[in-house]
Scaffold this active site. Structure first.
Site, PDB file in Angstrom:
ATOM      1  N   GLU A   1       3.660  11.663  -1.121  1.00 34.90           N
ATOM      2  CA  GLU A   1       3.530  13.110  -0.976  1.00 34.90           C
ATOM      3  C   GLU A   1       3.170  13.493   0.456  1.00 34.90           C
ATOM      4  O   GLU A   1       3.671  14.495   0.984  1.00 34.90           O
ATOM      5  CB  GLU A   1       2.472  13.635  -1.944  1.00 34.90           C
ATOM      6  CG  GLU A   1       2.880  13.585  -3.400  1.00 34.90           C
ATOM      7  CD  GLU A   1       2.799  12.193  -4.009  1.00 34.90           C
ATOM      8  OE1 GLU A   1       3.420  11.968  -5.073  1.00 34.90           O
ATOM      9  OE2 GLU A   1       2.093  11.325  -3.416  1.00 34.90           O
TER      10      GLU A   1
ATOM     11  N   HIS B   1      -1.636  15.104 -14.796  1.00 36.90           N
ATOM     12  CA  HIS B   1      -0.336  15.770 -14.838  1.00 36.90           C
ATOM     13  C   HIS B   1      -0.453  17.218 -15.293  1.00 36.90           C
ATOM     14  O   HIS B   1       0.556  17.841 -15.624  1.00 36.90           O
ATOM     15  CB  HIS B   1       0.626  15.043 -15.789  1.00 36.90           C
ATOM     16  CG  HIS B   1       0.929  13.636 -15.407  1.00 36.90           C
ATOM     17  ND1 HIS B   1       0.076  12.594 -15.700  1.00 36.90           N
ATOM     18  CD2 HIS B   1       1.982  13.098 -14.756  1.00 36.90           C
ATOM     19  CE1 HIS B   1       0.598  11.462 -15.245  1.00 36.90           C
ATOM     20  NE2 HIS B   1       1.754  11.739 -14.667  1.00 36.90           N
TER      21      HIS B   1
END
Length: 338
Positions: free
Chosen positions: A60, A129
């Site tokens: 990321e 998540h």
């Protein structure tokens, strides 16, 4: 006018933007060949080629860092981080580089970058998540933060974000991806129910950043909310019969304070509703602003209905969500407060 899910609307927004401007580049984890874990980018690589829609390593920090460089160079990258929970390794790049590039260069460079992230719960993804980290972005000067609540706005806001000269955090509620969430139930059995899909124009249009919209007019109390919780608010109002005004913020930063003040000053009561945790959530900022600007109009303290102050509970996901039952009780309580 075609009817689309939010996934299809986002894909259409990306398609329109890429067709209109060759500088728009789309990439991220599994975004290219696979079409994204939620299929938001499906077919774009086949249409525009591997140089404009491609897969990135699972990094990321690397995805956002390279996108900042592309944006400074003149491209318009729109990158996808697979889940909002995964953005923490990239947070330094977002805050220290993307958000500050215009300021630190005295306007010589801008950062026309969009970072798309699925946010919130609804897939039993647990605490890695399912987070709602919007407050971490609204605290940062130089960023814009967007949370759509329906397919029409998702496409229009995304195109506007891609065309914006500064970095935009685009948070996509997962519970709204596959069809309109009816909002009436606190249990998962109908949470993904596919009712009538939203009408979404095929071509180019934009929904302005920084402008809220009234989803339901009312005179008794104002509900300030965004994303999935817009549907929960509408359901709770319908079930309780309270004449509430529901404001969909759409953009958290810049915030449409004018619309908020006008509504609360008229109703005299305010409830803030969001999925994220209570403490230091974005609702705290909304509460402070309402108190500062509407104090003499308020007939009751501002109330917050939010997620719990706990790590995201996997097994208790549907109890964690603020639903019509919790909001309905808050609506009844605030109407009884004098």
């Amino acid at each position: 006018m075609p009817r689309m899910t939010m996934i299809e609307a986002i894909r259409s927004g990306l398609d329109v933007s890429m067709a209109r401007n060759d500088d728009v580049v789309v990439y991220g984890e599994d975004v290219g060949f696979f079409g994204g874990v939620f299929r938001c980018t499906q077919g774009l690589q086949q249409k525009y080629g591997v140089s404009r829609c491609f897969d990135a390593p699972i990094s990321e920090c690397g995805i956002v860092g390279t996108a900042i460089g592309m944006a400074a160079y003149g491209l318009r990258p729109c990158v996808e981080l697979q889940f909002a929970d995964y953005m923490y390794p990239a947070y330094d790049q977002i805050v220290s580089e993307a958000a500050r590039l215009r300021y630190r260069s005295a306007g010589d460079f801008t950062c026309p970058l969009v970072i798309r992230m699925p946010t919130g719960g609804g897939i039993f993804g647990g605490q890695t998540h399912s987070q709602s980290p919007e407050a971490l972005f609204t605290h940062v000067a130089g960023l814009k933060t967007v949370v759509p609540s329906n397919p029409h706005d998702a496409k229009g806001l995304l195109i506007a974000a891609i065309e914006d000269p500064d970095p935009v955090i685009f948070l996509e509620p997962k519970r709204l991806y596959n069809g309109p969430f009816d909002g009436h139930h606190d249990r998962p059995v109908t949470a993904w129910a596919k009712h009538e899909l939203s009408e979404v124009p095929e071509g180019h249009y934009t929904t302005p950043l920084g402008k809220a919209v009234t989803r339901r007019a009312g005179e008794a109390v104002t509900v300030l909310t965004y994303g999935t919780m817009v549907h929960v608010a509408l359901a709770a109002v319908e079930e309780t019969g309270v004449d509430a005004e529901v404001i969909d913020l759409r953009t958290l930063l810049p915030l449409d304070l004018e619309t908020i003040i006008a509504s609360v000053a008229r109703t005299g009561r305010c409830i803030v509703l969001h999925e994220a945790t209570l403490t230091s959530g974005f609702g705290a900022e909304l509460t402070a602003l309402v108190q500062e600007h509407c104090f003499y109009h308020l007939e009751a303290p501002v109330m917050r209905v939010t997620g719990w102050d706990t790590p995201y509970p996997h097994a208790q996901e549907w109890d964690y969500f603020p639903g019509p039952i919790r909001l309905g009780q808050a609506l009844r309580d605030i109407m009884e407060t004098r």
